[in-house]
Design an enzyme around this catalytic site. Structure first.
Site, PDB file in Angstrom:
ATOM      1  N   GLN A  95      24.609 -11.869   7.868  1.00  7.33           N
ATOM      2  CA  GLN A  95      23.568 -11.890   6.839  1.00  7.33           C
ATOM      3  C   GLN A  95      22.439 -12.827   7.221  1.00  7.33           C
ATOM      4  O   GLN A  95      21.265 -12.543   7.000  1.00  7.33           O
ATOM      5  CB  GLN A  95      24.154 -12.307   5.489  1.00  7.33           C
ATOM      6  CG  GLN A  95      25.068 -11.273   4.881  1.00  7.33           C
ATOM      7  CD  GLN A  95      24.439  -9.892   4.854  1.00  7.33           C
ATOM      8  OE1 GLN A  95      23.449  -9.659   4.169  1.00  7.33           O
ATOM      9  NE2 GLN A  95      25.005  -8.972   5.613  1.00  7.33           N
ATOM     10  N   ASP A 126      27.521  -1.905   5.710  1.00  2.08           N
ATOM     11  CA  ASP A 126      26.099  -1.744   5.997  1.00  2.08           C
ATOM     12  C   ASP A 126      25.795  -0.427   6.692  1.00  2.08           C
ATOM     13  O   ASP A 126      24.717   0.139   6.509  1.00  2.08           O
ATOM     14  CB  ASP A 126      25.612  -2.891   6.885  1.00  2.08           C
ATOM     15  CG  ASP A 126      25.032  -4.042   6.083  1.00  2.08           C
ATOM     16  OD1 ASP A 126      24.950  -3.926   4.853  1.00  2.08           O
ATOM     17  OD2 ASP A 126      24.669  -5.056   6.699  1.00  2.08           O
ATOM     18  N   GLU A 165      25.614 -10.299  -3.593  1.00  2.00           N
ATOM     19  CA  GLU A 165      25.363  -8.938  -3.123  1.00  2.00           C
ATOM     20  C   GLU A 165      26.596  -8.407  -2.391  1.00  2.00           C
ATOM     21  O   GLU A 165      27.112  -7.334  -2.700  1.00  2.00           O
ATOM     22  CB  GLU A 165      24.153  -8.947  -2.185  1.00  2.00           C
ATOM     23  CG  GLU A 165      23.812  -7.588  -1.589  1.00  2.00           C
ATOM     24  CD  GLU A 165      22.708  -7.689  -0.550  1.00  2.00           C
ATOM     25  OE1 GLU A 165      22.135  -6.638  -0.207  1.00  2.00           O
ATOM     26  OE2 GLU A 165      22.422  -8.800  -0.062  1.00  2.00           O
ATOM     27  N   HIS A 166      27.070  -9.145  -1.391  1.00  2.00           N
ATOM     28  CA  HIS A 166      28.276  -8.782  -0.639  1.00  2.00           C
ATOM     29  C   HIS A 166      29.327  -9.865  -0.859  1.00  2.00           C
ATOM     30  O   HIS A 166      29.032 -11.053  -0.695  1.00  2.00           O
ATOM     31  CB  HIS A 166      28.003  -8.711   0.870  1.00  2.00           C
ATOM     32  CG  HIS A 166      26.866  -7.813   1.245  1.00  2.00           C
ATOM     33  ND1 HIS A 166      25.592  -8.297   1.489  1.00  2.00           N
ATOM     34  CD2 HIS A 166      26.807  -6.477   1.430  1.00  2.00           C
ATOM     35  CE1 HIS A 166      24.799  -7.291   1.810  1.00  2.00           C
ATOM     36  NE2 HIS A 166      25.503  -6.171   1.778  1.00  2.00           N
ATOM     37  N   GLN A 193       0.821  -1.211   0.000  1.00  2.00           N
ATOM     38  CA  GLN A 193       0.000   0.000   0.000  1.00  2.00           C
ATOM     39  C   GLN A 193       0.856   1.264   0.000  1.00  2.00           C
ATOM     40  O   GLN A 193       0.483   2.278  -0.596  1.00  2.00           O
ATOM     41  CB  GLN A 193      -0.971  -0.001   1.196  1.00  2.00           C
ATOM     42  CG  GLN A 193      -0.325   0.002   2.574  1.00  2.00           C
ATOM     43  CD  GLN A 193      -0.048  -1.389   3.095  1.00  2.00           C
ATOM     44  OE1 GLN A 193       0.084  -2.338   2.325  1.00  2.00           O
ATOM     45  NE2 GLN A 193       0.044  -1.514   4.410  1.00  2.00           N
ATOM     46  N   HIS A 238      19.310 -11.545   9.103  1.00  2.00           N
ATOM     47  CA  HIS A 238      18.298 -10.683   8.474  1.00  2.00           C
ATOM     48  C   HIS A 238      16.945 -11.383   8.412  1.00  2.00           C
ATOM     49  O   HIS A 238      15.937 -10.855   8.844  1.00  2.00           O
ATOM     50  CB  HIS A 238      18.741 -10.282   7.066  1.00  2.00           C
ATOM     51  CG  HIS A 238      19.615  -9.082   7.030  1.00  2.00           C
ATOM     52  ND1 HIS A 238      19.181  -7.831   7.388  1.00  2.00           N
ATOM     53  CD2 HIS A 238      20.913  -8.933   6.676  1.00  2.00           C
ATOM     54  CE1 HIS A 238      20.163  -6.958   7.257  1.00  2.00           C
ATOM     55  NE2 HIS A 238      21.231  -7.604   6.833  1.00  2.00           N
ATOM     56  N   HIS A 269       9.738  11.899 -41.944  1.00  2.00           N
ATOM     57  CA  HIS A 269      11.064  12.117 -41.373  1.00  2.00           C
ATOM     58  C   HIS A 269      11.992  12.702 -42.440  1.00  2.00           C
ATOM     59  O   HIS A 269      12.738  13.661 -42.191  1.00  2.00           O
ATOM     60  CB  HIS A 269      11.668  10.795 -40.864  1.00  2.00           C
ATOM     61  CG  HIS A 269      11.171  10.367 -39.521  1.00  2.00           C
ATOM     62  ND1 HIS A 269       9.880   9.978 -39.292  1.00  2.00           N
ATOM     63  CD2 HIS A 269      11.817  10.259 -38.326  1.00  2.00           C
ATOM     64  CE1 HIS A 269       9.736   9.634 -38.016  1.00  2.00           C
ATOM     65  NE2 HIS A 269      10.909   9.806 -37.407  1.00  2.00           N
TER      66      HIS A 269
END
Length: 436
Positions: free
Chosen positions: A263, A365, A331-332, A195, A266, A424
């Site tokens: 990690q 981070d 990612e890392h 939302q 998380h 054109h």
């Protein structure tokens, strides 16, 4: 607790594919739910946002005014922090700002030049007018995400920064609000989920529509960002967090174990992988994982993450480790080796590269400076960390002289006729042999 693989084994490729598989964000039930929420917010605006906030965040707000967090409250949150914590937040904000300011200089701004016919060609760089930053707030609070999204937008010169962050049960984290105050967020709303993405994309009576939405979230947020792309811009579709560590066996095993935990804590879908050519060292890390886990407050989440998606992988040598890292495109990526610098040129695909045993991923981070919004799920093969460039757009510049129109016009005419686009061609031909 955590699976063990051998890169020399006959079934390694299949095992690696299975380890990296991630399909949660494509779940049909999530997609259907998000589609309904987006349409409802687009149709009913604030009323729909309020209804979903009551349902999902258990926050009984009578109006959107109750969900907007003003500058006074943000500044109060900043001043309420313990002195040491406030100083740390301010230092992190400064380092992130300085890094992105240097990034802006290195990337360059607009440019132009004139060719032999006197045509001016170039590029004009302008910041976006208004952006929305999504700050996760479900299982934990992330003031660092505020800084990492808002600071590059601020450096880029974005006019308005609209921040949204869910506050389940009405709990507003002072560190998050303090970070918003430091980062210069224009308006802040205590809303989240699909939302919130819909409100930012389409606009409601209270939430202004933005030009781009950045920041990670859960699977519902990712699905919503995917669906609103085109109505508004997005940075990327973020999956679960990942860390890949390449180690030569010289780093303290407990350091590596904690890096893998960093990690895994998380969420249950986060991924932690270690590549090392030393079989005995891998066992030392495995023992450290078991030894340290009981003392971790989020031990249940860590254990599930490591069991489902973690791995200790024995490789032939560090060259093979780099090859596998490029296949994973993490990612890392931590290069926890004695001569880590020699491996950097062998890495082609990674969101962020941490060089040497002291470069823990956690520093990136929070406070080192480079952005922590990074490509996940292998998308580092073709995408980059969030940067100043994500908050700017480029316009081409073409100032054509009369002489330039002669040569270019004839070229354009020939090509346009070849494509069957006569208007054109005529547009270019009408400017031929015209006297000033």
């Amino acid at each position: 607790m955590i699976r063990e693989l051998d890169a020399q084994g006959p079934d390694f490729d299949a095992a690696l594919r299975q380890l990296l598989a991630y399909e949660a964000e494509q779940d049909e039930a999530i997609e259907n739910s998000v589609r309904a929420i987006l349409q409802d917010v687009r149709t009913r605006g604030d009323a729909a946002v309020l209804e979903y906030t009551r349902r999902f965040d258990r926050l009984q707000a009578a109006s959107m005014a109750e969900l907007e967090i003003g500058e006074v409250e943000m500044q109060a949150a900043l001043h309420s922090l313990p002195a040491e914590q406030r100083a740390a937040l301010e230092q992190a904000a400064l380092r992130i700002y300085e890094y992105h300011a240097r990034q802006k200089e290195a990337c360059g701004g607009g440019f132009s030049w004139r060719d032999k016919q006197g045509n001016l060609l170039g590029q004009k760089v302008t910041p976006l007018d208004r952006v929305g930053i999504y700050v996760p707030g479900g299982k934990a609070a992330y003031p660092s995400s505020v800084l990492m999204n808002a600071m590059p937008a601020k450096v880029a010169g974005v006019g308005e920064i609209i921040m949204v962050a869910p506050t389940p049960d009405g709990v507003r984290n002072p560190l998050v609000l303090a970070a918003a105050a430091l980062a210069g967020a224009s308006r802040v709303f205590a809303i989240g989920g699909a939302q919130a993405v819909a409100a930012l994309a389409y606009g409601t009576e209270s939430v202004p529509a933005v030009d781009k939405i950045t920041g990670p979230g859960n699977a519902y947020v990712a699905a919503a960002k995917r669906r609103v792309f085109g109505v508004t811009g997005i940075d990327m579709i973020a999956g679960p967090s990942e860390i890949l560590v390449i180690c030569d066996g010289a780093t303290d095993p407990e350091w590596i174990a904690m890096d893998l935990f960093s990690q895994a804590e998380h969420d249950e879908m986060a991924q932690s992988i270690l590549l090392c050519p030393d079989a005995e060292y891998l066992q030392q890390v495995k023992a450290a994982l078991a030894r340290l886990l009981p003392d971790m407050p989020r031990s249940a989440v860590i254990a599930t993450s490591l069991a489902q998606r973690g791995a200790l992988i024995k490789v032939r040598d560090l060259d093979q480790a780099c090859e596998i890292a490029n296949r994973i495109a993490p990612e890392h990526l931590e290069l926890s080796c004695r001569e880590a610098e020699t491996l950097v040129d062998k890495i082609r695909h990674a969101g962020a590269i941490f060089i040497g045993p002291y470069a823990s991923e956690s520093l990136g981070d929070y406070c080192a400076g480079p952005n922590h919004v990074l490509p996940t799920a292998g998308t580092a093969r073709f995408s980059s960390p969030l940067s100043v460039l994500d908050f700017q757009k480029r316009s081409s510049l073409l100032h054509i002289s009369r002489d330039g129109a002669q040569g270019l016009g004839r070229i354009a005419s020939l090509l346009a006729h070849g494509e069957g686009l006569q208007a054109h061609a005529r547009s270019a031909e009408m400017r031929l042999d015209v006297q000033e």
